[in-house]
Enzyme design. Structure first.
Site, PDB file in Angstrom:
ATOM      1  N   ASN A 189      70.781  21.853  41.407  1.00  0.00           N
ATOM      2  CA  ASN A 189      71.908  22.694  41.826  1.00  0.00           C
ATOM      3  C   ASN A 189      71.598  24.179  41.646  1.00  0.00           C
ATOM      4  O   ASN A 189      70.592  24.512  41.005  1.00  0.00           O
ATOM      5  CB  ASN A 189      73.129  22.344  40.946  1.00  0.00           C
ATOM      6  CG  ASN A 189      74.022  21.313  41.583  1.00  0.00           C
ATOM      7  OD1 ASN A 189      74.215  21.312  42.801  1.00  0.00           O
ATOM      8  ND2 ASN A 189      74.570  20.431  40.803  1.00  0.00           N
TER       9      ASN A 189
ATOM     10  N   TYR B 280      85.996  20.056  44.066  1.00  0.00           N
ATOM     11  CA  TYR B 280      85.540  21.421  43.765  1.00  0.00           C
ATOM     12  C   TYR B 280      86.411  22.486  44.409  1.00  0.00           C
ATOM     13  O   TYR B 280      86.397  23.656  44.014  1.00  0.00           O
ATOM     14  CB  TYR B 280      84.072  21.598  44.191  1.00  0.00           C
ATOM     15  CG  TYR B 280      83.108  21.144  43.132  1.00  0.00           C
ATOM     16  CD1 TYR B 280      82.524  19.884  43.185  1.00  0.00           C
ATOM     17  CD2 TYR B 280      82.803  21.959  42.056  1.00  0.00           C
ATOM     18  CE1 TYR B 280      81.655  19.453  42.191  1.00  0.00           C
ATOM     19  CE2 TYR B 280      81.941  21.550  41.058  1.00  0.00           C
ATOM     20  CZ  TYR B 280      81.366  20.292  41.138  1.00  0.00           C
ATOM     21  OH  TYR B 280      80.507  19.874  40.153  1.00  0.00           O
TER      22      TYR B 280
ATOM     23  N   HIS C 133      80.038  20.972  47.829  1.00  0.00           N
ATOM     24  CA  HIS C 133      81.118  21.296  46.869  1.00  0.00           C
ATOM     25  C   HIS C 133      82.230  22.089  47.547  1.00  0.00           C
ATOM     26  O   HIS C 133      82.919  22.887  46.912  1.00  0.00           O
ATOM     27  CB  HIS C 133      80.576  22.067  45.652  1.00  0.00           C
ATOM     28  CG  HIS C 133      79.733  21.235  44.768  1.00  0.00           C
ATOM     29  ND1 HIS C 133      79.248  21.664  43.568  1.00  0.00           N
ATOM     30  CD2 HIS C 133      79.269  19.971  44.892  1.00  0.00           C
ATOM     31  CE1 HIS C 133      78.528  20.715  42.996  1.00  0.00           C
ATOM     32  NE2 HIS C 133      78.531  19.662  43.772  1.00  0.00           N
TER      33      HIS C 133
ATOM     34  N   ASP D 291      76.155  14.186  44.606  1.00  0.00           N
ATOM     35  CA  ASP D 291      76.798  12.905  44.328  1.00  0.00           C
ATOM     36  C   ASP D 291      78.291  13.047  44.076  1.00  0.00           C
ATOM     37  O   ASP D 291      78.954  12.069  43.707  1.00  0.00           O
ATOM     38  CB  ASP D 291      76.115  12.182  43.169  1.00  0.00           C
ATOM     39  CG  ASP D 291      76.266  12.947  41.884  1.00  0.00           C
ATOM     40  OD1 ASP D 291      75.668  12.521  40.879  1.00  0.00           O
ATOM     41  OD2 ASP D 291      76.975  13.961  41.887  1.00  0.00           O
TER      42      ASP D 291
HETATM   43  N1  LIG Z   1      73.375  17.408  43.340  1.00  0.00           N
HETATM   44  C1  LIG Z   1      74.275  16.865  42.514  1.00  0.00           C
HETATM   45  O1  LIG Z   1      75.350  16.411  42.916  1.00  0.00           O
HETATM   46  C2  LIG Z   1      73.970  16.823  41.031  1.00  0.00           C
HETATM   47  C3  LIG Z   1      74.567  15.887  40.181  1.00  0.00           C
HETATM   48  C4  LIG Z   1      74.262  15.937  38.820  1.00  0.00           C
HETATM   49  C5  LIG Z   1      73.337  16.865  38.345  1.00  0.00           C
HETATM   50  N2  LIG Z   1      72.778  17.740  39.235  1.00  0.00           N
HETATM   51  C6  LIG Z   1      71.781  18.733  38.839  1.00  0.00           C
HETATM   52  O2  LIG Z   1      70.661  18.048  38.307  1.00  0.00           O
HETATM   53  C7  LIG Z   1      69.971  18.954  37.444  1.00  0.00           C
HETATM   54  C8  LIG Z   1      69.712  18.301  36.103  1.00  0.00           C
HETATM   55  O3  LIG Z   1      70.936  18.195  35.423  1.00  0.00           O
HETATM   56  P1  LIG Z   1      70.948  17.932  33.843  1.00  0.00           P
HETATM   57  O4  LIG Z   1      72.342  18.179  33.364  1.00  0.00           O
HETATM   58  O5  LIG Z   1      70.289  16.650  33.537  1.00  0.00           O
HETATM   59  O6  LIG Z   1      70.005  19.139  33.333  1.00  0.00           O
HETATM   60  P2  LIG Z   1      69.035  19.157  32.038  1.00  0.00           P
HETATM   61  O7  LIG Z   1      69.022  20.588  31.592  1.00  0.00           O
HETATM   62  O8  LIG Z   1      69.384  18.085  31.093  1.00  0.00           O
HETATM   63  O9  LIG Z   1      67.575  18.823  32.651  1.00  0.00           O
HETATM   64  C9  LIG Z   1      66.953  19.690  33.529  1.00  0.00           C
HETATM   65  C10 LIG Z   1      65.451  19.690  33.219  1.00  0.00           C
HETATM   66  O10 LIG Z   1      64.817  20.579  34.132  1.00  0.00           O
HETATM   67  C11 LIG Z   1      63.757  21.211  33.435  1.00  0.00           C
HETATM   68  N3  LIG Z   1      63.352  22.416  34.160  1.00  0.00           N
HETATM   69  C12 LIG Z   1      64.016  23.583  34.229  1.00  0.00           C
HETATM   70  N4  LIG Z   1      63.340  24.448  35.011  1.00  0.00           N
HETATM   71  C13 LIG Z   1      62.236  23.789  35.457  1.00  0.00           C
HETATM   72  C14 LIG Z   1      61.147  24.147  36.296  1.00  0.00           C
HETATM   73  N5  LIG Z   1      61.077  25.371  36.866  1.00  0.00           N
HETATM   74  N6  LIG Z   1      60.184  23.223  36.541  1.00  0.00           N
HETATM   75  C15 LIG Z   1      60.272  21.995  35.983  1.00  0.00           C
HETATM   76  N7  LIG Z   1      61.263  21.597  35.163  1.00  0.00           N
HETATM   77  C16 LIG Z   1      62.236  22.489  34.917  1.00  0.00           C
HETATM   78  C17 LIG Z   1      64.331  21.484  32.056  1.00  0.00           C
HETATM   79  O11 LIG Z   1      63.317  21.717  31.111  1.00  0.00           O
HETATM   80  C18 LIG Z   1      65.109  20.201  31.793  1.00  0.00           C
HETATM   81  O12 LIG Z   1      64.342  19.254  31.108  1.00  0.00           O
HETATM   82  C19 LIG Z   1      70.849  20.218  37.361  1.00  0.00           C
HETATM   83  O13 LIG Z   1      70.422  21.141  38.351  1.00  0.00           O
HETATM   84  C20 LIG Z   1      72.209  19.688  37.747  1.00  0.00           C
HETATM   85  O14 LIG Z   1      73.088  20.682  38.237  1.00  0.00           O
HETATM   86  C21 LIG Z   1      73.075  17.744  40.553  1.00  0.00           C
HETATM   87  O1  LIG Z   2      79.655  18.875  34.278  1.00  0.00           O
HETATM   88  P1  LIG Z   2      78.590  17.826  34.458  1.00  0.00           P
HETATM   89  O2  LIG Z   2      77.190  18.347  34.148  1.00  0.00           O
HETATM   90  O3  LIG Z   2      78.885  16.514  33.820  1.00  0.00           O
HETATM   91  O4  LIG Z   2      78.629  17.460  35.999  1.00  0.00           O
HETATM   92  C1  LIG Z   2      78.368  18.463  36.931  1.00  0.00           C
HETATM   93  C2  LIG Z   2      77.990  17.724  38.178  1.00  0.00           C
HETATM   94  O5  LIG Z   2      79.195  17.097  38.669  1.00  0.00           O
HETATM   95  C3  LIG Z   2      79.042  16.387  39.913  1.00  0.00           C
HETATM   96  O6  LIG Z   2      78.179  15.249  39.697  1.00  0.00           O
HETATM   97  C4  LIG Z   2      78.831  14.188  38.957  1.00  0.00           C
HETATM   98  C5  LIG Z   2      79.303  13.103  39.925  1.00  0.00           C
HETATM   99  O7  LIG Z   2      80.266  13.670  40.761  1.00  0.00           O
HETATM  100  C6  LIG Z   2      79.906  11.927  39.168  1.00  0.00           C
HETATM  101  O8  LIG Z   2      80.236  10.898  40.084  1.00  0.00           O
HETATM  102  C7  LIG Z   2      78.921  11.375  38.190  1.00  0.00           C
HETATM  103  O9  LIG Z   2      77.833  10.767  38.871  1.00  0.00           O
HETATM  104  O10 LIG Z   2      78.447  12.388  37.336  1.00  0.00           O
HETATM  105  C8  LIG Z   2      77.838  13.511  37.999  1.00  0.00           C
HETATM  106  C9  LIG Z   2      77.420  14.452  36.920  1.00  0.00           C
HETATM  107  O11 LIG Z   2      78.527  14.622  36.039  1.00  0.00           O
HETATM  108  C10 LIG Z   2      78.453  17.315  40.969  1.00  0.00           C
HETATM  109  O12 LIG Z   2      78.195  16.613  42.157  1.00  0.00           O
HETATM  110  C11 LIG Z   2      77.168  17.946  40.487  1.00  0.00           C
HETATM  111  O13 LIG Z   2      76.674  18.837  41.477  1.00  0.00           O
HETATM  112  C12 LIG Z   2      77.410  18.686  39.193  1.00  0.00           C
HETATM  113  O14 LIG Z   2      76.177  19.208  38.693  1.00  0.00           O
HETATM  114 MN   LIG Z   3      76.961  18.091  43.549  1.00  0.00          MN
END
Ligand SMILES: NC(=O)c1ccc[n+]([C@@H]2O[C@H](COP(=O)([O-])OP(=O)(O)OC[C@H]3O[C@@H](n4cnc5c(N)ncnc54)[C@H](O)[C@@H]3O)[C@@H](O)[C@H]2O)c1
Ligand SMILES: O=P(O)(O)OC[C@H]1O[C@H](O[C@H]2[C@H](O)[C@@H](O)[C@@H](O)O[C@@H]2CO)[C@H](O)[C@@H](O)[C@@H]1O
Ligand SMILES: [Mn+2]
Length: 447
Positions: free
Chosen positions: A151, A270, A204, A174
């Site tokens: 993200n 969102y 979002h 997701d």
């Molecule tokens: N698209 C979606 O709907 C959705 C849903 C859930 C989470 N996410 C995203 O997934 C990602 C992970 O979420 P999280 O809460 O597990 O985060 P987290 O901080 O637990 O894990 C992220 C990892 O990325 C690593 N990292 C950071 N910069 C890096 C780089 N340049 N190269 C390689 N590794 C790197 C960190 O060291 C860390 O281990 C976040 O961007 C979050 O917003 C997206």
């Molecule tokens: O505040 P967080 O880190 O718990 O969640 C932020 C993310 O929220 C959405 O992903 C949710 C998803 O909607 C839910 O169904 C379930 O799978 O948990 C996910 C992570 O909580 C959103 O889509 C992501 O972009 C956010 O990063």
């Molecule tokens: Mn999302």
């Protein structure tokens, strides 16, 4: 699907992510229809990744010893001989998410991970990190696909559209999946896959316009009736699985009020940050935001379980769960690998799918996905209400990417000032100047 499925080689970029264990478990659950020959973890923080990687090694040795496994911080090792990069990095980690959420609150503005000033700050950090992963992939495995969750997906998607237009990268979210899973529960369906949905928007920032079951029955009336009372909270059915996450319960309940703005559609949760930003800010604890909730919740739970598995040298009784988060990325990998023509929401260049909207906008719409990638489904004309909102929001997202490319303070200030979440240009500038200081190790130096 044909019996002989070519086993896949996958690297998870962001191996230290709190979501890595559930993705690994989901991949193992789906080994029949997505066989795997190699699984690698890649991260730029070896200590963080090791917590997860050591537990994953035990899980794989017990459940899938045939899979070749490697955890590394070396890009060449990680990205060589790969079919898929599943990317979920968080540049700046939770420490910077905390800043994204707390700095705006000093000015009475909501701080949110992916929306408004927090999302812009996060986007300015993520662009470089994701482009680096794309370049590693193309250098070491030029035929691979990147399935990106990193993200803020809206800004990352715009950056990859503009700066890597020919790269094989799919940006996904997701949130719709999670909300559709909630809809299925409200309807008494086994799975969200029993619904055919039509949806459009930006990431979002979208709306469902039509939901039918496989017999062609319209499911919208029942969903609207429920959501007009309970939002996306499942409290109307009894217990809500997110009851221990106060900020999420607020968000699910608030969809009730967001829905009132357009009873012809169902809103992505969102949208509350854009329609009720003041209330969202008032409901925030400036000393304990969502980043703190996650560090005290998911991160502590997942990492604690990973360390327990490593200490016990077995995962036989693990409490690690498989979440909605992971199912989507597996479906997508399967669609690409085996040309399954799955119908999925993806963030893709509009290119006329929404006929009265910017063709270069990255829109989140249903696509048919096969080995050549996504084929977007047209959504026709959208109403003035959504069109106006999306035009303002896509301008913010495009200005952020232009500001990153041009290292332009002016354009980044314009992005902040254009956001529906920020009340005026003075507050926009104050927040921006504070964020420049906080992000000096992550943003390009602006002039
Ligand atoms: N698209 C979606 O709907 C959705 C849903 C859930 C989470 N996410 C995203 O997934 C990602 C992970 O979420 P999280 O809460 O597990 O985060 P987290 O901080 O637990 O894990 C992220 C990892 O990325 C690593 N990292 C950071 N910069 C890096 C780089 N340049 N190269 C390689 N590794 C790197 C960190 O060291 C860390 O281990 C976040 O961007 C979050 O917003 C997206
Ligand atoms: O505040 P967080 O880190 O718990 O969640 C932020 C993310 O929220 C959405 O992903 C949710 C998803 O909607 C839910 O169904 C379930 O799978 O948990 C996910 C992570 O909580 C959103 O889509 C992501 O972009 C956010 O990063
Ligand atoms: Mn999302």
């Amino acid at each position: 699907m044909s019996k002989e499925l070519k086993p896949q080689s996958i690297v998870i970029a962001g191996g230290g992510s709190t979501f890595t264990p559930e993705i690994i478990l989901m991949l193992l659950d789906n080994a029949e229809t997505l066989p795997i020959r190699t699984l690698k973890l890649y991260d730029n923080d070896p200590e963080r990744q090791k917590i997860v990687a050591d537990a994953v090694e035990i899980i794989l040795s017990e459940r899938a010893p045939h899979i070749e496994y490697l955890a590394t911080t070396d890009p060449k090792e990680a990205f060589t001989d790969i079919d898929f990069v599943m990317a979920h990095i968080r540049v700046g980690k939770y420490a910077m998410r905390e800043q994204d959420e707390k700095i705006p609150l000093k000015y009475g503005v909501i701080g949110q991970e992916t929306c408004g000033p927090g999302g812009i700050a996060y986007g300015m950090r993520s662009i470089g990190g994701v482009l680096e992963l794309v370049d590693y992939m193309e250098r070491y495995s030029p035929d691979a696909w990147m399935l990106n969750y990193s993200n803020p997906a809206a800004i990352v998607a715009e950056a990859t559209r503009k700066l890597r237009p020919n790269s094989k990268i799919l940006n996904i979210c997701d949130m719709p999946i999670g909300l559709e899973s909630r809809m299925a529960k409200v309807l008494g369906l086994e799975s969200r896959k029993e619904m055919d949905v039509r949806y459009y928007g930006l990431n979002h920032f979208g709306w469902w316009t039509d939901i039918h079951d496989k017999n062609g029955n319209d499911l919208m009336p029942k969903l609207k009736e429920y959501i007009s009372k309970h939002g996306f909270s499942l409290e109307g059915l009894g217990k809500d699985p997110k009851e221990n996450d106060p900020s999420w319960m607020d968000t699910y309940r608030k969809a009730k009020d967001v829905y009132q703005l357009d009873p012809y559609t169902l809103p992505n949760t969102y949208l509350k940050y854009y329609f009720f930003p003041d209330e969202a800010a008032e409901h925030s604890d400036p000393n304990f935001t969502r980043a703190n909730e996650v560090m005290a919740g998911r991160e502590k739970r997942v990492f604690g379980e990973c360390m327990r598995i490593t200490e016990m040298k077995t995962a036989k009784d693990t409490k690690l769960e498989v979440g909605a988060h992971a199912s989507y990325i597996v479906d997508l990998a399967r669609a690409i690998a085996y040309n399954s023509h799955e119908r999925m929401l993806l963030i893709v260049p509009n290119n006329g799918s929404i006929v009265n909207f910017d063709p270069t906008a990255m829109v989140e719409i249903p696509c048919i996905v096969g080995s050549n990638g996504p084929e977007p489904l047209t959504q026709g004309e959208i109403p003035r209400f959504q069109k106006g909102l999306m035009e303002q929001q896509v301008a913010v997202e495009k200005l952020v990417v232009e500001a990153w490319v041009e290292k332009s303070y002016q354009k980044l200030w314009q992005a902040f000032a254009t956001s529906k979440i920020i009340p005026n240009a003075k507050v926009a500038k104050d927040i921006l100047d504070n964020m420049i200081e906080a992000n000096k190790d992550f943003w390009p130096e602006l002039h």
